[in-house]
Design a protein around this motif. Structure first.
Motif, PDB file in Angstrom:
ATOM      1  N   ASP A  91      -2.978  -0.660  -0.795  1.00  0.00           N
ATOM      2  CA  ASP A  91      -2.342   0.530  -0.224  1.00  0.00           C
ATOM      3  C   ASP A  91      -0.968   0.251   0.374  1.00  0.00           C
ATOM      4  O   ASP A  91      -0.068   1.086   0.296  1.00  0.00           O
ATOM      5  N   GLN A  92      -0.795  -0.921   0.960  1.00  0.00           N
ATOM      6  CA  GLN A  92       0.466  -1.246   1.630  1.00  0.00           C
ATOM      7  C   GLN A  92       1.392  -2.115   0.777  1.00  0.00           C
ATOM      8  O   GLN A  92       2.319  -2.727   1.285  1.00  0.00           O
ATOM      9  N   ASP A  93       1.159  -2.110  -0.533  1.00  0.00           N
ATOM     10  CA  ASP A  93       2.028  -2.845  -1.453  1.00  0.00           C
ATOM     11  C   ASP A  93       3.138  -1.907  -1.938  1.00  0.00           C
ATOM     12  O   ASP A  93       3.030  -1.265  -2.982  1.00  0.00           O
ATOM     13  N   LYS A  94       4.193  -1.851  -1.181  1.00  0.00           N
ATOM     14  CA  LYS A  94       5.301  -0.938  -1.468  1.00  0.00           C
ATOM     15  C   LYS A  94       5.930  -1.213  -2.826  1.00  0.00           C
ATOM     16  O   LYS A  94       6.273  -0.281  -3.559  1.00  0.00           O
ATOM     17  N   GLY A  95       6.082  -2.487  -3.174  1.00  0.00           N
ATOM     18  CA  GLY A  95       6.734  -2.849  -4.427  1.00  0.00           C
ATOM     19  C   GLY A  95       5.997  -2.333  -5.645  1.00  0.00           C
ATOM     20  O   GLY A  95       6.557  -1.599  -6.471  1.00  0.00           O
ATOM     21  N   ASN A  96       4.730  -2.689  -5.777  1.00  0.00           N
ATOM     22  CA  ASN A  96       3.967  -2.285  -6.959  1.00  0.00           C
ATOM     23  C   ASN A  96       3.663  -0.793  -6.975  1.00  0.00           C
ATOM     24  O   ASN A  96       3.588  -0.183  -8.040  1.00  0.00           O
ATOM     25  N   ARG A  97       3.480  -0.183  -5.803  1.00  0.00           N
ATOM     26  CA  ARG A  97       3.215   1.253  -5.771  1.00  0.00           C
ATOM     27  C   ARG A  97       4.434   2.053  -6.234  1.00  0.00           C
ATOM     28  O   ARG A  97       4.304   3.165  -6.739  1.00  0.00           O
ATOM     29  N   SER A  98       5.611   1.492  -6.072  1.00  0.00           N
ATOM     30  CA  SER A  98       6.821   2.195  -6.509  1.00  0.00           C
ATOM     31  C   SER A  98       7.070   2.032  -8.009  1.00  0.00           C
ATOM     32  O   SER A  98       7.812   2.818  -8.599  1.00  0.00           O
ATOM     33  N   ILE A  99       6.439   1.041  -8.622  1.00  0.00           N
ATOM     34  CA  ILE A  99       6.701   0.730 -10.036  1.00  0.00           C
ATOM     35  C   ILE A  99       5.672   1.323 -10.984  1.00  0.00           C
ATOM     36  O   ILE A  99       6.023   1.998 -11.960  1.00  0.00           O
TER      37      ILE A  99
ATOM     38  N   GLY B  46       7.497 -11.023  -1.182  1.00  0.00           N
ATOM     39  CA  GLY B  46       8.708 -10.246  -1.449  1.00  0.00           C
ATOM     40  C   GLY B  46       9.278  -9.600  -0.206  1.00  0.00           C
ATOM     41  O   GLY B  46       9.337 -10.201   0.869  1.00  0.00           O
ATOM     42  N   ASP B  47       9.670  -8.333  -0.348  1.00  0.00           N
ATOM     43  CA  ASP B  47      10.306  -7.575   0.732  1.00  0.00           C
ATOM     44  C   ASP B  47       9.250  -6.901   1.596  1.00  0.00           C
ATOM     45  O   ASP B  47       9.113  -5.684   1.615  1.00  0.00           O
ATOM     46  N   ASP B  48       8.480  -7.737   2.304  1.00  0.00           N
ATOM     47  CA  ASP B  48       7.441  -7.266   3.222  1.00  0.00           C
ATOM     48  C   ASP B  48       6.370  -6.441   2.521  1.00  0.00           C
ATOM     49  O   ASP B  48       5.830  -5.483   3.069  1.00  0.00           O
ATOM     50  N   ASN B  49       6.045  -6.823   1.275  1.00  0.00           N
ATOM     51  CA  ASN B  49       4.945  -6.188   0.554  1.00  0.00           C
ATOM     52  C   ASN B  49       3.638  -6.876   0.914  1.00  0.00           C
ATOM     53  O   ASN B  49       3.599  -8.094   1.103  1.00  0.00           O
ATOM     54  N   GLN B  50       2.560  -6.095   0.974  1.00  0.00           N
ATOM     55  CA  GLN B  50       1.258  -6.651   1.306  1.00  0.00           C
ATOM     56  C   GLN B  50       0.311  -6.543   0.104  1.00  0.00           C
ATOM     57  O   GLN B  50       0.417  -5.621  -0.708  1.00  0.00           O
TER      58      GLN B  50
END
Length: 332
Positions: A148-156, A210-214
């Motif tokens: 849920d808190q993986d900003k990088g993959n959720r955006s891709i 990465g950029d504070d991805n969890q």
């Protein structure tokens, strides 16, 4: 004796996650920067009880006419997010779609190069007369495996499925293939837990990258810089090798459709290889990276937009998880 792609359709789930939605989840999300860099404004997300098999079924309904069901003699499903560990989803689809039991069926697990590998299998089955009309499906719901808190993959990543009818044709419209793999990079894009080596861990440690991805080891991990380097180092040669084996010059190819990974990577590749912008497909704004489905979705888009037409030669290239990569030339 040869093969051709007779028809392509795709299905995207109704749920969506757009930039505004990501901004709500991640208040520090720089909408303009991310949209400009990765080229994605919205991605489709499957429902809680909606599986890859459900998406594949709905895509299949778009290409199969009731009168054609008896003609399909093989079903191939490419997915890395199966409904069950076993049995094969393709077997379930045979029954659900009402295709005769005389049809063979199999699944294979591959990601962003999956459409290329699947086309190669289809061509082999057709040329050896194992089959004469194949329903080839790609379907993935990566969203179910993103923390849920993986900003990088959720955006891709986005969810989706495609269905292609591949048939025998006297004029071969599927060219020669170049297929490659490098398992030494298996851990660059991986879900570590959930298989027979590592069971799912209810108390899996939350990790940062990465950029504070969890993420946790129960979920997708992607080493973006390493995947980028792998792509940039291998795809230009793949394109050269594919042109050579098909006895074509780059200028003789009418259009190029690569796996729609993200805008930054694709733009870099296009410039490095020297492909004119008007001959290069770049359109993942409203779908995101749909893994094995990006190439057939792109082909469908290009046909509708008029970017490609009957008789055109199109170079297809896929690359990603595995690590694996492959390419071929098709004639529309």
């Amino acid at each position: 004796m040869g093969a051709k792609i007779e028809n392509i359709a795709y299905y995207l789930p109704e749920g969506k996650l757009d930039s505004a939605g990501l901004k709500e989840i991640f208040p520090d999300f720089d909408v303009e920067k991310i949209e400009n860099k990765i080229g994605i404004k919205s991605r489709h997300i499957s429902g809680t009880n909606e599986t890859s098999l459900d998406l594949a079924y709905k895509a299949a309904l778009k290409v199969i006419k009731n009168s054609e069901k008896n003609e399909i003699d093989f079903i191939i499903l490419c997915t890395q997010t199966p409904e069950y560990i076993l049995p094969s989803g393709a077997c379930i689809l045979q029954d659900r779609l009402g295709i005769p039991v005389t049809a063979g069926a199999l699944d294979f697990s591959l990601g962003c190069s999956g459409y290329i590998y699947g086309l190669a299998m289809c061509k082999g089955f057709l040329e050896t007369k194992i089959a004469s009309k194949i329903l080839f499906l790609t379907a993935d719901t990566y969203s179910k495996y993103i923390y849920d808190q993986d900003k990088g993959n959720r955006s891709i990543f986005g969810d989706g499925a495609t269905a292609s009818i591949i048939t025998y044709d006297e004029i071969d419209k599927l060219g020669k293939f170049k297929l490659r793999s490098d398992g030494s990079g298996f851990d660059k894009l991986i879900i570590k837990n959930g298989g027979t080596k590592n069971k799912l861990n209810a108390k899996a440690e939350i990790k940062i990258y990465g950029d504070d991805n969890q993420y946790t080891d129960n979920c997708i991990y992607m080493n973006g810089p390493e995947i980028f380097n792998f792509t940039i180092n291998n795809i230009p040669k793949l394109i050269d090798d594919t042109l050579e084996i098909n006895e074509l010059k780059k200028e003789e190819v009418d259009y190029f459709v690569f796996h729609q990974a993200n805008k930054f990577m694709l733009s870099y590749l296009r410039r490095k290889i020297g492909i004119p912008q008007d001959k290069f497909h770049l359109n993942l704004e409203n779908t995101g990276n749909t893994v094995s489905s990006t190439i057939p979705i792109a082909l469908n888009q290009a046909l509708k937009e008029g970017s490609i037409k009957k008789g055109d030669k199109v170079l297809l290239a896929g690359f990603g998880v595995g690590l694996s990569w492959g390419a071929t030339i098709i004639e529309i």
